[in-house]
Motif scaffolding. Structure first.
Motif, PDB file in Angstrom:
ATOM      1  N   TYR A 129       1.982   1.859  -3.476  1.00 42.43           N
ATOM      2  CA  TYR A 129       0.790   2.191  -4.262  1.00 42.43           C
ATOM      3  C   TYR A 129       0.378   3.642  -4.034  1.00 42.43           C
ATOM      4  O   TYR A 129       0.162   4.400  -4.984  1.00 42.43           O
ATOM      5  N   GLU A 130       0.321   4.080  -2.773  1.00 42.62           N
ATOM      6  CA  GLU A 130      -0.086   5.451  -2.484  1.00 42.62           C
ATOM      7  C   GLU A 130       0.961   6.472  -2.920  1.00 42.62           C
ATOM      8  O   GLU A 130       0.624   7.631  -3.170  1.00 42.62           O
ATOM      9  N   GLU A 131       2.196   6.072  -3.018  1.00 43.92           N
ATOM     10  CA  GLU A 131       3.245   6.978  -3.482  1.00 43.92           C
ATOM     11  C   GLU A 131       3.295   7.088  -4.997  1.00 43.92           C
ATOM     12  O   GLU A 131       4.157   7.764  -5.561  1.00 43.92           O
ATOM     13  N   ARG A 150       4.612  10.655   1.278  1.00 46.87           N
ATOM     14  CA  ARG A 150       3.400  10.361   2.047  1.00 46.87           C
ATOM     15  C   ARG A 150       3.530  10.931   3.450  1.00 46.87           C
ATOM     16  O   ARG A 150       4.611  10.932   4.027  1.00 46.87           O
ATOM     17  N   PHE A 195       0.804  -1.216   0.000  1.00 46.04           N
ATOM     18  CA  PHE A 195       0.000   0.000   0.000  1.00 46.04           C
ATOM     19  C   PHE A 195       0.840   1.270   0.000  1.00 46.04           C
ATOM     20  O   PHE A 195       0.460   2.276  -0.629  1.00 46.04           O
ATOM     21  N   ASN A 213      -7.724   8.612  -6.302  1.00 39.43           N
ATOM     22  CA  ASN A 213      -7.679  10.058  -6.092  1.00 39.43           C
ATOM     23  C   ASN A 213      -8.368  10.787  -7.247  1.00 39.43           C
ATOM     24  O   ASN A 213      -9.195  11.694  -7.028  1.00 39.43           O
ATOM     25  N   ASN A 249      -2.882  11.391   1.453  1.00 41.20           N
ATOM     26  CA  ASN A 249      -2.289  10.127   1.030  1.00 41.20           C
ATOM     27  C   ASN A 249      -3.341   9.368   0.237  1.00 41.20           C
ATOM     28  O   ASN A 249      -4.288   8.822   0.821  1.00 41.20           O
ATOM     29  N   GLU A 250      -3.199   9.349  -1.071  1.00 41.81           N
ATOM     30  CA  GLU A 250      -4.154   8.611  -1.896  1.00 41.81           C
ATOM     31  C   GLU A 250      -3.458   8.086  -3.143  1.00 41.81           C
ATOM     32  O   GLU A 250      -2.534   8.728  -3.668  1.00 41.81           O
ATOM     33  N   ALA A 251      -3.924   6.952  -3.620  1.00 44.37           N
ATOM     34  CA  ALA A 251      -3.405   6.366  -4.851  1.00 44.37           C
ATOM     35  C   ALA A 251      -4.022   7.080  -6.057  1.00 44.37           C
ATOM     36  O   ALA A 251      -5.112   7.635  -5.982  1.00 44.37           O
ATOM     37  N   SER A 259      -1.159  15.423  -3.478  1.00 44.03           N
ATOM     38  CA  SER A 259      -1.521  14.026  -3.222  1.00 44.03           C
ATOM     39  C   SER A 259      -0.262  13.172  -3.270  1.00 44.03           C
ATOM     40  O   SER A 259       0.617  13.399  -4.117  1.00 44.03           O
ATOM     41  N   SER A 260      -0.187  12.190  -2.392  1.00 47.32           N
ATOM     42  CA  SER A 260       1.015  11.357  -2.316  1.00 47.32           C
ATOM     43  C   SER A 260       1.351  10.721  -3.659  1.00 47.32           C
ATOM     44  O   SER A 260       2.522  10.581  -4.009  1.00 47.32           O
ATOM     45  N   CYS A 261       0.321  10.370  -4.436  1.00 49.76           N
ATOM     46  CA  CYS A 261       0.548   9.715  -5.724  1.00 49.76           C
ATOM     47  C   CYS A 261       1.173  10.662  -6.741  1.00 49.76           C
ATOM     48  O   CYS A 261       1.832  10.218  -7.680  1.00 49.76           O
TER      49      CYS A 261
END
Length: 215
Positions: free
Chosen positions: A53-55, A145, A50, A120, A114-116, A138-140
């Motif tokens: 993924y979120e990054e 994150r 995860f 997002n 923090n969102e993928a 957003s982290s993505c």
């Protein structure tokens, strides 16, 4: 006594503040039950993937391949993706609150979450967040994150807002504390009424009779 600087910028989280969490423990549990997946196995695989993924270092398809579709399933990827996206719900009062404060005080609104990427993008579009948010950290997008303090520093640089002019609305105590350590005044969001009271204490109070919600 030194007078506190006026607030000109609001940093706000998405999950738990403007919307429900997108893909949290509860949503994954519902998915496991709905699709009759082995919960422990799915959760172990999720925990391994995860953060990446979120990054934004894994696509949704890659994440699903590692957590769910590592073996043949009696359901499709489209069905599972649809279930994931359907877990998001808005908190209309909070969205209206931010819109009204932005309109009344001319605030800059910055999402810090923090969102993928795919989730997002879905949430931004479905709930029209880009109608009132000035920028999304957003982290993505930025490959950082929370709780990394660098994501807060990056948000300040992009927003061109010094810490003393920012108020941060966050529902996770640890993240709110990191912001405080950087000199950003923070509100630990638990519900709409208490957040309204805390915002008013910082001089951000709006007239209940005036509506600026998104059309």
């Amino acid at each position: 006594m030194k007078k506190e600087a006026a607030i000109t910028c609001v940093f706000v989280d998405i999950g738990g503040v403007l919307l429900t969490n997108g893909w949290d423990h509860h949503a994954r549990k519902r998915a496991a039950e709905n699709f009759k997946l082995e919960w422990a196995e799915m959760e172990d695989r999720h925990r391994l993937n995860f953060a990446t993924y979120e990054e934004g270092k894994l696509t949704l398809e890659e994440y699903l391949s590692r957590t769910v579709f590592y073996e043949e399933r009696p359901f499709t990827r489209d069905q599972f993706r649809g279930f994931m996206f359907a877990q998001s719900r808005a908190f209309p009062e909070m969205i209206k609150l931010i819109c009204r404060l932005k309109a009344k005080f001319g605030l800059k609104i910055v999402v810090l979450s923090n969102e993928a990427r795919e989730l997002n993008a879905h949430r931004i579009h479905k709930f029209k967040l880009n109608a009132f948010v000035d920028c999304f950290i957003s982290s993505c997008f930025v490959h950082l994150r929370k709780p990394d303090a660098d994501i807060f520093k990056l948000a300040m640089d992009i927003a061109q807002a010094p810490a003393e002019h920012i108020i941060y609305i966050e529902n996770t105590p640890r993240f709110a504390q990191i912001a405080e350590d950087l000199g950003i005044r923070s509100i630990l969001h638990t519900d709409y009424p208490s957040t309204c009271v805390q915002l008013a204490s910082f001089g951000l109070q709006y007239d209940e009779g005036v509506s600026h919600e998104i059309r």
